[in-house]
Structure formats: C-alpha cells, structure tokens
Scaffold this motif. Structure first.
Motif, short mmCIF file in Angstrom:
data_model
loop_
_atom_site.label_atom_id
_atom_site.label_comp_id
_atom_site.label_asym_id
_atom_site.label_seq_id
_atom_site.Cartn_x
_atom_site.Cartn_y
_atom_site.Cartn_z
N LEU A 146 0.80 -1.26 -0.11
CA LEU A 146 0.04 -0.02 -0.07
C LEU A 146 0.52 0.96 -0.19
CD1 LEU A 146 -2.61 -1.14 2.94
CD2 LEU A 146 -2.96 -1.16 0.30
N GLY A 243 2.12 -3.18 3.86
CA GLY A 243 1.16 -4.13 2.89
C GLY A 243 -0.29 -4.11 4.01
N GLU A 244 -1.29 -4.64 3.43
CA GLU A 244 -2.37 -4.59 4.08
C GLU A 244 -2.43 -5.67 5.12
OE1 GLU A 244 -5.38 -5.10 0.93
OE2 GLU A 244 -4.76 -7.17 0.58
N LEU A 282 0.80 -8.22 10.73
CA LEU A 282 -0.47 -7.17 11.43
C LEU A 282 -1.78 -7.86 11.38
CD1 LEU A 282 1.19 -3.92 10.86
CD2 LEU A 282 1.47 -5.17 12.84
N LEU A 290 -9.82 -9.90 6.03
CA LEU A 290 -8.62 -9.99 6.96
C LEU A 290 -9.27 -9.63 8.24
CD1 LEU A 290 -6.31 -7.52 4.72
CD2 LEU A 290 -6.27 -9.97 5.29
N MET A 292 -7.53 -8.46 11.88
CA MET A 292 -6.11 -7.90 12.62
C MET A 292 -5.74 -8.80 13.88
SD MET A 292 -5.59 -4.25 13.00
CE MET A 292 -6.48 -3.27 14.11
N ASP A 294 -2.41 -9.67 16.96
CA ASP A 294 -1.43 -9.07 17.87
C ASP A 294 -0.14 -9.07 16.83
OD1 ASP A 294 -2.82 -8.53 19.83
OD2 ASP A 294 -2.12 -10.40 21.36
N PRO A 295 0.69 -8.38 16.66
CA PRO A 295 1.80 -8.24 15.92
C PRO A 295 2.70 -9.62 16.04
CG PRO A 295 1.73 -6.16 16.78
CD PRO A 295 0.74 -6.97 17.71
#
Lengths: 359, 359
Positions: A146, A243-244, A282, A290, A292, A294-295
């Motif tokens: 992105l 990126g997404e 992410l 998609l 989200m 936790d990283p």
C-alpha cells in the motif's frame, strides 16, 4: 576463467576509495587513477598500489589497456566524461545523481551505440537483502503493498562540501541522499508504475542549496511513498514497506550496520555484512476476510556471501560486460532513468514550491 | 479527600467501554449511560453495573447528580451535545475529531462561559512517557529539533463503520487516526509554532471517505512533519523526532504494546503499562562543532504508575475540574483548537488536491 576487468577511476573523491576497494574485493583491478592534478593522482595511486596515474581524465580514456571507468565526478560534469568514455569504448559506472533524466538518456544511448555497459553507482539494489525483501513482498507475505515510508539523512558538517554548491550539485540533498529513498521505493512499487503527482518541501541554505527535504509521491495505483532526506542531522537509513497484512522494515539499507554503522564505515568493502530485515505481520486472512492480529515480528538474516553491497554492484557490472544481452543491460538503464525522472519531478516541486502533476 | 466525579456516558460506542474503564480505574464513577435506544442503554448499564440508564441524551443531562459527561458521539453531532451539556453545567470530555476548529471554539467558549471544563479525549498526551520525551528534547538531548515523522494506521475491516461515512465523519481516517499523528507532532514542535503550509494526499473510497492519507506540514521555523494515516493496513503507531544530534523514537505511542498490542488491547485500563522509548545519539559536539558518531542507542522506560493512558487523561480532567485556574484549563483547550486547525488545513488540502498555504 575470464580475465579481471581493468578499471580507471576518474577523480579522487571520497567515494572513489570505497568503490576502488569494492573493485578489488570483487576480483578486478584498479589499473589507473586520473586527476586534473597529476601530483594528487600520483599520491593517490602510490598509497593504493595502483599501477598508473594520469594528470587528465582524457589520458586515462586514451589508455588502451583500460576496460572500464568509474566516474565519481560532480553531477554537472559527469555526463561529459561518461560520453567521452563511451566513445572510447570503455564501459562506464557513473555515480548518481545526474543532471536530469535527459542527461541519463544521452549517456545510455551513447553507451548502447558504442556497445558498452552503463550502470549507475547505487550499491544497495545489488544486495541479496533487497532481493529477498522484494521476493517476500512479491510472494504476498504482507499482502497488497500500500505505501512506503523511507528516511535517508546524513550529517554534512562542512558547507564547503560540493553538495552544498548548487552550481556543481543542483539537486543538493535530494539528488545525493534522497536518491536512495526514491530508488528504495521504486524497487518495491515497480519502476514502470505510473506516477500521478509528487510534492517535495525543501529547506535551503543561504546559497540556495537544498539541505533538507521531505516529499510525497503518489502513484496511479493509489500507492504512496513519503520520505525525508537531508544533510542536517545524523545518519538515518531506514525503510518501511506497508502492506495490507503487515510490514517489511529495514534499519540500515544504504550501509549495513554490521559494516560499522557510521557513514561511511571503516573497512566497508572487506566486511562480511549481516544483512537483516524484519517482517511484522499485523493481519491474517480468515474466511476470505482480513482480521487484525497481535503483531508477530520475524527477523530475517540474508547472507552477504562475504561481499559488501558495493562489491555486489561490481559483480553485476562485470556480469553485464561479459555475459548479458542488451535486454539485461537496458533493465538497469531503465531503472536509472526512472529514478532520475522522479528526482527531476521532486526537484521541480521544490523549485515551484507546489505539487507537480505528471502525465 | 474530595468526592469522586460522577460521569454520564452519552452513547455506547466501542470507545465508551475503554473510557468507562478508565473513569473507574482513576477512582471516579460511571453514574449513568444514555442511548437513543432505552433497551440498549439498559443492557449496557446492567452488563457494567452502572446505576442509571437513559433513553435520551437530554435525560442524562437533566440528572442533577451528574458532574460530567463523556461524549463519544459522531463528529457531526458531538458539538450539539457538548453545548447542551455545558448549558447544564456539566463538565465535558469530548472525543476527537471535531467538525472544524470553529466548532471547537464554540464548545470551548460555551464551557468557559458556564464555568465548566472542556477536554478532548486524546489519551497519550496525558502519559508520563510523552512528558519524559518532551523533557529530553527540551533539555537538548538530541540538539535542535528538525523534523518529525509519524505513522498512525489501523485496519477497519467493515465499510459499515461510521468512519467510512463522510456525512457522519467527514475527515475519515485523517480526523480519526491522523489526529494522533498531528497531535504527536505538535506536542514536540509546539502548539504555537506558526505553520507555513500543509499538503495531504488522500485515497478515497467510492463513497468519498478518506481511507488513506499521507501529508507534510511545513512550519515557519523550517521544521517539518511528515506522516501517514489510514484504515487499510494493520496497527502502526510509531513516531520519530529527529534532532541535529540524534533521534527520539517510540513504537507504540497510541496504545502501549504492553497493554496487549492489538487495537484495542484487552484489559487496557487495568494493565500497568511498560512505557518505553528510545534515544539514538548520532552526533556529538566537539570544539563547538557537531561530529557524527557511531549510533548509541539508549532504551528508556518510564513508569506508568499503574495507570493506563486513558486513566491518566481522566486524572487530568478531574484535576482541571477541582483545582485548576482558567489558565490551566485554557492551555488544554488551545491544544485541541490548534490540532483541529491543522486537521482542517490538511482536510482542505485533500479536498483541493493541492498545497494549502497558511498565514
């Protein structure tokens, strides 16, 4: 086995040390050095065990034993000597930036016409790390790319440096170190991706040199790049591809920290660099949507194969000289032209202090 | 000891959960919740052991036991209810962003006129970490502050979210999460520093919502800020303050990673956050001249005092209600106005797709 290439170095700029070391560590020969000052050329040659020294650039070009020249001259005179070298059938490695993309095209056409290689002196794009980062992004590790944010600054304490002289280096920090930011971004967004608009906001010295700059590049795909570059603070050289589903980040893409960290590090060409970058996940796809998370941070180390990025660049150059077809040569030329076109547009934006819209 | 403040929450937005928890953990009371739907208010209240629930916002304002209201309503209707609350002599905590800086000024004047506190719901500026970062920069740890780069993105999977509805949230991601980027920058550059120009480049959805954006703010001092914000990728919340001798960086300024890392983390208000940031020294002064050094990275941990950033915000609010003079109240109001003024200018730049020059 093929014979090593014999290089002449035109000029004794600081960067010539680094590239001379790289030429040698890649298994080639620095056959001669040329300076407008014969004594300086002799001193430089003797200190580095170089066979020949010349008191004019033309003398080096006239030497039939020379296969290739490295041109680290100021931007405004580099084209002249690149064209003369091509006319003498020498392959040319020219340091960035250039006066304009038109100037790059003239050099590229002359080299093609004389059947010699033209490559610009951007080292990091020849590194296996960049290639691995590109591969990860291409294979979809972070989803659709992105945006990119990238920072390239270094501290230039002396205002006598030619990069503070607009008549020698018109684009100042934008061409010098901003070049890396633009090239980094294009490496991932794609050199052929259409640019819609650019904007750069510059800070200038009293003599009109651009010493600090930040900018935004908007692509027709909707992707954006924002960057800063400058000579007023310490050495920053990080990039983040967003990126997404996550990011790919690198802290030291111009000169790997493991080569010493400072600009330019000691023994840069001798050191086997640890080439690291990070993938930060992410989001994940779940039921075609998609979500989200936790990283999840993954540190990746790419082998430098006992080679500095500059030596990898010399490898590419030698390979283009020996083995490559015109198509492979023109790929690199195209990347140089596209980078300089963006620098031109950003510079124009700095000059008019407004957005520049492109076709 | 003074009695705890009794809050009414107007609306049952997600963010109301977090702020309700923060109100309680800061030692105050969520006395009532109001919703346009009485059943929803009752359910929400019962689930959280809240004494009272109302089927209209006005009913909550009419309740004489309420000291203060928290307004997490959509931007376009928040002003109306903030003004009504002030007229009923309730102190008001209003979530950002606002319709415009003119709207903020109307709310601020009404609150001042009725002798009540007005505070916006930006939590991180009340954190001891931000204060320590400000102190380090002020005392010269990184030399003169030159530029700031900051990233604030989160992934909004549902296009039904009101932030994708321009009639309810006209500034989209710029007001919602870009607000943090602008506020972060102003916290260091200074709220009163004159802005010369702004530029923001936006990507919009088919319904006209700004879902991605990057921008540049140029100050009259020569300092620059560049940022990106958006709803299309994962949660990024980092900031970098660049000085002539080094940088101050933070990875998680909106929601500390130690609170869970995801947006919004579980148990955010209960957790004692580890508040970390880094100082990266890149140059030193030697003989009155700056000299580049190999980077020296220092990780600093600031005690969160067993409080979330949201709870620290409630502490500030309560302190303004009880102890502060008009001057201290107006400091916070001024910061809100300056932030919204910049959001207004950036939004204007997105709309006209060009640079906006300011007085």
């Amino acid at each position: 086995m093929t014979a090593p290439l014999k290089f002449a170095v035109l000029g004794t700029a600081n960067i010539a040390n680094d590239v001379s070391n790289a030429i040698r560590s890649a298994g080639h020969v620095v056959e001669a050095v040329a300076s407008r000052d014969l004594n300086r050329a002799r001193e430089w040659a003797e200190k580095r065990d170089i066979n020949k020294y010349y008191g004019s650039y033309q003398d080096a070009l006239n030497d039939p034993s020379i296969d290739a020249v490295y041109v680290p001259l100021p931007t405004t005179i580099a084209e002249e000597w690149a064209l003369k070298a091509a006319a003498q059938k020498k392959h040319v490695l020219v340091d960035k930036p250039f006066s304009s993309s038109t100037s790059v095209k003239r050099i590229a056409e002359a080299c093609e016409g004389h059947g010699v290689v033209f490559l610009d002196g951007t080292h990091f794009v020849h590194s296996p790390r960049l290639q691995e980062m590109q591969r990860q992004i291409k294979q979809g590790t972070i989803g659709k790319l992105l945006k990119i944010t990238v920072a390239c600054t270094t501290f230039l304490p002396s205002k006598d440096d030619i990069r503070y002289n607009p008549s020698l280096e018109p684009t100042g920090c934008l061409g010098d170190i901003g070049w890396y930011a633009v090239r980094f971004a294009l490496s991932f967004i794609g050199y052929e991706t259409k640019v819609s608009s650019v904007y750069a906001s510059a800070s200038k010295t009293s003599t009109g040199a651009i010493e600090d700059c930040c900018g935004i590049i908007h692509f027709a795909t909707g992707q954006t790049v924002h960057f800063d570059c400058g000579f007023t603070c310490g050495f920053r050289q990080w990039g983040e591809c967003v990126g997404e589903r996550g990011t790919v980040t690198v802290d030291d893409f111009i000169v790997p920290f493991s080569c010493g960290g400072s600009f330019f590090p000691r023994n840069r060409s001798k050191y086997n660099p640890d080439l690291k970058f990070r993938i930060n996940k992410l989001a994940v796809e779940k039921d075609k949507k998609l979500e989200m998370i936790d990283p999840v941070i993954q540190e990746i180390e790419v082998s430098g194969n006992n080679k500095s990025q500059s030596a990898a660049m010399i490898d590419t150059f030698a390979s283009l000289v020996r083995n490559e077809t015109g198509t492979n040569r023109s790929k690199w030329t195209r990347e140089t032209i596209r980078t300089q076109e963006l620098i031109d547009a950003l510079f124009k934006s700095c000059e008019k202090n407004n957005v520049v819209y492109l076709e």
